[in-house]
Design a protein around this motif. Sequence first.
Motif, PDB file in Angstrom:
ATOM      1  N   TRP A 154      39.143  88.462  32.129  1.00 17.94           N
ATOM      2  CA  TRP A 154      39.150  87.105  31.585  1.00 17.94           C
ATOM      3  C   TRP A 154      39.125  86.077  32.711  1.00 17.94           C
ATOM      4  CZ3 TRP A 154      41.725  82.559  31.890  1.00 17.94           C
ATOM      5  CH2 TRP A 154      41.515  81.627  30.879  1.00 17.94           C
ATOM      6  N   VAL A 155      39.932  86.296  33.735  1.00 18.33           N
ATOM      7  CA  VAL A 155      39.955  85.370  34.868  1.00 18.33           C
ATOM      8  C   VAL A 155      38.575  85.297  35.511  1.00 18.33           C
ATOM      9  CG1 VAL A 155      40.888  84.992  37.180  1.00 18.33           C
ATOM     10  CG2 VAL A 155      42.429  85.619  35.303  1.00 18.33           C
ATOM     11  N   ARG A 156      37.935  86.438  35.682  1.00 19.57           N
ATOM     12  CA  ARG A 156      36.600  86.467  36.297  1.00 19.57           C
ATOM     13  C   ARG A 156      35.590  85.673  35.473  1.00 19.57           C
ATOM     14  NH1 ARG A 156      35.332  91.698  35.667  1.00 19.57           N
ATOM     15  NH2 ARG A 156      34.271  91.129  33.733  1.00 19.57           N
ATOM     16  N   ASP A 157      35.694  85.752  34.157  1.00 18.40           N
ATOM     17  CA  ASP A 157      34.685  85.157  33.285  1.00 18.40           C
ATOM     18  C   ASP A 157      34.985  83.711  32.872  1.00 18.40           C
ATOM     19  OD1 ASP A 157      33.367  87.588  33.360  1.00 18.40           O
ATOM     20  OD2 ASP A 157      34.255  88.298  31.480  1.00 18.40           O
ATOM     21  N   ASN A 158      36.228  83.258  33.028  1.00 14.00           N
ATOM     22  CA  ASN A 158      36.611  81.965  32.452  1.00 14.00           C
ATOM     23  C   ASN A 158      37.228  80.970  33.440  1.00 14.00           C
ATOM     24  OD1 ASN A 158      36.398  82.238  29.270  1.00 14.00           O
ATOM     25  ND2 ASN A 158      37.141  84.196  30.063  1.00 14.00           N
ATOM     26  N   VAL A 159      37.358  81.385  34.692  1.00 12.82           N
ATOM     27  CA  VAL A 159      37.960  80.494  35.682  1.00 12.82           C
ATOM     28  C   VAL A 159      36.935  80.204  36.777  1.00 12.82           C
ATOM     29  CG1 VAL A 159      39.884  80.112  37.267  1.00 12.82           C
ATOM     30  CG2 VAL A 159      40.221  81.518  35.216  1.00 12.82           C
ATOM     31  N   SER A 160      36.703  78.930  37.061  1.00 12.64           N
ATOM     32  CA  SER A 160      35.795  78.558  38.148  1.00 12.64           C
ATOM     33  C   SER A 160      36.595  78.027  39.334  1.00 12.64           C
ATOM     34  CB  SER A 160      34.777  77.511  37.692  1.00 12.64           C
ATOM     35  OG  SER A 160      35.399  76.263  37.477  1.00 12.64           O
TER      36      SER A 160
ATOM     37  N   ASP B  28      29.649  71.058  41.378  1.00 17.28           N
ATOM     38  CA  ASP B  28      29.746  70.707  39.958  1.00 17.28           C
ATOM     39  C   ASP B  28      29.770  71.958  39.079  1.00 17.28           C
ATOM     40  OD1 ASP B  28      29.920  69.177  37.728  1.00 17.28           O
ATOM     41  OD2 ASP B  28      27.962  68.225  37.914  1.00 17.28           O
ATOM     42  N   ARG B  29      30.924  72.634  39.059  1.00 17.24           N
ATOM     43  CA  ARG B  29      31.107  73.851  38.239  1.00 17.24           C
ATOM     44  C   ARG B  29      32.437  73.736  37.497  1.00 17.24           C
ATOM     45  NH1 ARG B  29      32.014  78.158  40.970  1.00 17.24           N
ATOM     46  NH2 ARG B  29      32.166  77.376  43.114  1.00 17.24           N
ATOM     47  N   PHE B  30      32.391  73.221  36.274  1.00 15.69           N
ATOM     48  CA  PHE B  30      33.609  72.936  35.518  1.00 15.69           C
ATOM     49  C   PHE B  30      33.426  73.388  34.071  1.00 15.69           C
ATOM     50  CE2 PHE B  30      33.606  70.107  39.114  1.00 15.69           C
ATOM     51  CZ  PHE B  30      34.930  70.089  39.534  1.00 15.69           C
ATOM     52  N   PRO B  31      33.776  74.626  33.746  1.00 11.19           N
ATOM     53  CA  PRO B  31      33.540  75.141  32.392  1.00 11.19           C
ATOM     54  C   PRO B  31      34.321  74.404  31.309  1.00 11.19           C
ATOM     55  CG  PRO B  31      34.931  76.650  33.646  1.00 11.19           C
ATOM     56  CD  PRO B  31      34.404  75.640  34.622  1.00 11.19           C
ATOM     57  N   GLY B  32      35.408  73.760  31.687  1.00  5.47           N
ATOM     58  CA  GLY B  32      36.188  73.017  30.697  1.00  5.47           C
ATOM     59  C   GLY B  32      35.947  71.528  30.743  1.00  5.47           C
ATOM     60  N   GLY B  33      34.905  71.108  31.462  1.00  4.78           N
ATOM     61  CA  GLY B  33      34.625  69.686  31.607  1.00  4.78           C
ATOM     62  C   GLY B  33      35.348  69.103  32.816  1.00  4.78           C
TER      63      GLY B  33
ATOM     64  N   GLY C  22      32.394  57.149  42.688  1.00 12.87           N
ATOM     65  CA  GLY C  22      31.861  57.260  44.039  1.00 12.87           C
ATOM     66  C   GLY C  22      31.840  58.645  44.624  1.00 12.87           C
ATOM     67  N   ALA C  23      32.310  59.656  43.895  1.00 16.82           N
ATOM     68  CA  ALA C  23      32.279  61.025  44.411  1.00 16.82           C
ATOM     69  C   ALA C  23      30.854  61.562  44.409  1.00 16.82           C
ATOM     70  CB  ALA C  23      33.187  61.931  43.576  1.00 16.82           C
ATOM     71  N   VAL C  24      30.590  62.523  45.278  1.00 12.08           N
ATOM     72  CA  VAL C  24      29.287  63.190  45.348  1.00 12.08           C
ATOM     73  C   VAL C  24      29.415  64.537  44.645  1.00 12.08           C
ATOM     74  CG1 VAL C  24      27.537  64.195  46.861  1.00 12.08           C
ATOM     75  CG2 VAL C  24      28.669  62.050  47.514  1.00 12.08           C
ATOM     76  N   LEU C  25      28.659  64.755  43.572  1.00 19.06           N
ATOM     77  CA  LEU C  25      28.619  66.046  42.880  1.00 19.06           C
ATOM     78  C   LEU C  25      27.397  66.799  43.382  1.00 19.06           C
ATOM     79  CD1 LEU C  25      30.833  66.777  40.778  1.00 19.06           C
ATOM     80  CD2 LEU C  25      30.565  64.308  41.102  1.00 19.06           C
ATOM     81  N   THR C  26      27.575  68.068  43.763  1.00 17.72           N
ATOM     82  CA  THR C  26      26.518  68.798  44.443  1.00 17.72           C
ATOM     83  C   THR C  26      26.529  70.261  44.026  1.00 17.72           C
ATOM     84  OG1 THR C  26      25.644  69.397  46.638  1.00 17.72           O
ATOM     85  CG2 THR C  26      28.029  69.281  46.413  1.00 17.72           C
TER      86      THR C  26
END
Length: 496
Positions: free
Chosen positions: A220-226, A271-276, A284-288
């Motif tokens: 679960w941690v592997r599949d659901n946590v970024s 920019d890797r956020f499965p929960g938003g 002003g942040a840079v998403l990459t």
Amino acid sequence: MTIGASRLGLGALRRLPEPSRPLVRPGTVPAGIVHLGLGAFHRAHQAVYTEAAIAAAGGDWGIVGVAPRSTDMVTKLAAQDCLFSVTSTSGDGNLTRVVGALGQVRHAASDPAAIVALLADPAIRMVTLTVTEKAYQMDPATGRLRPDEAVVADLTTDRPPLTVPGLLVQGLLARVAADAGPITLLSCDNLPSNGIRLAGLVTQSLEYADGRVPTAAVDWVRDNVSFPCSMVDRIVPASTEQTLADARTALGVTDLAAVAAEPYRQWVIEDRFPGGRPAWERAGAVLTDDAGPWERLKLRALNGVHSATAYLGALAGRETIAEALEIPHLRDVMRRLIAEDVAASFTPPDGVSVVDYGEEVLERFANPVIRHRTIQIAMDGSQKLPQRVLHTIEDVRAAGGRPRWAALVVAAWMRFTLGRADDGTALPLDDPLATRIRAALAAGKDSPAGVVDALFGLTEVFPAELAADDEVRELVVEWLTALDRHGVEKTLAGVA
């Protein structure tokens, strides 16, 4: 100082100058983030970005701030309805604004079970961390988990967790049991590939607790946590009585949680956020897709230069980084470190000049209002040196180069560990490996070559291949000999 009615809090907001009022009122935004580490940097950086993002685009992204150990900041913030101020300070004047991103504050050591339950709450979709390098309990040279007794107890017994690895692992396991949905763990610490490091910490901690963790939970941690990597940047000195006095002058009320910082700030986030996530780009942040080049730029051309200036400045008796930069020829040597070693060690982000970035860094460090103490920056050198300086040396050597100036930084750190400034003043060795460092020095020969050989034997700091590199050793011995014989100022003058 008087408290009561003159203390910052919700009741004082209407009395604040309009430009100093928070963008978000505490308690009006539901919590979506748990932040571990209530230090000055978080309050002046991620909390500022998050409040601005919520104000610009909305979202249930209020922050629950958690202090892992000390109760001091929890007590101060709780008495102020979680409000605090950030003063951006420069030679052009100050700008103070109250920040309302914190909705709650908690103390992990007092009630660890409550923090575990919080991490299992479906409303919480992100955990951010500013806990410093040593809290990760990882070997800075290898990236492997190096648990102390407290971490071992957290991972192998049923006691409530008292460490960062223990809180994260038990929180994730509780989240699995609650079927609470995906979550992001976002490191905001100055570590190389900090997201990868944090993923390794969690994975290795789960492995260490093998037999107590169901296979399904690991899956679960592997599949659901970024674990996105990020790069953070803002100079935030430790708060002083002057910081509090400046805040009171600006606000008209007392803020015992006030922080001061330089005006400049930067945040680069994968920019890797499965929960938003909050709309940080609106702040002003840079998403990459890849924070790596930005991270290496900052760690080597800013943090590495910061450490170099701190060690040389402390040895020369300078109290602050700005004062250290006034040492004759130190700026020129730092420019050569940036141009000849750092710039040659990696490929920067597209369109970025390492030399120009380094020049901006030196100007920021020279801000006389930011009293960043050399001794403070010199703390925890064994944890900082690998990513800030040694990786530069390794990459320059791999390309066939001779990292002369980076070797000076290593020599300055070694001279610092000996505990005496050039004028004989005692220097503190505030370092997780202080006992190991002192033992190695005591067992080695009393000479520059002996000191280098003794400290190169610290495998927790120096990778074996680097320690066995005769050319690197020769450079460090040469610099340490010069610093030992002549002190910082004459050594720098000799190479100007």
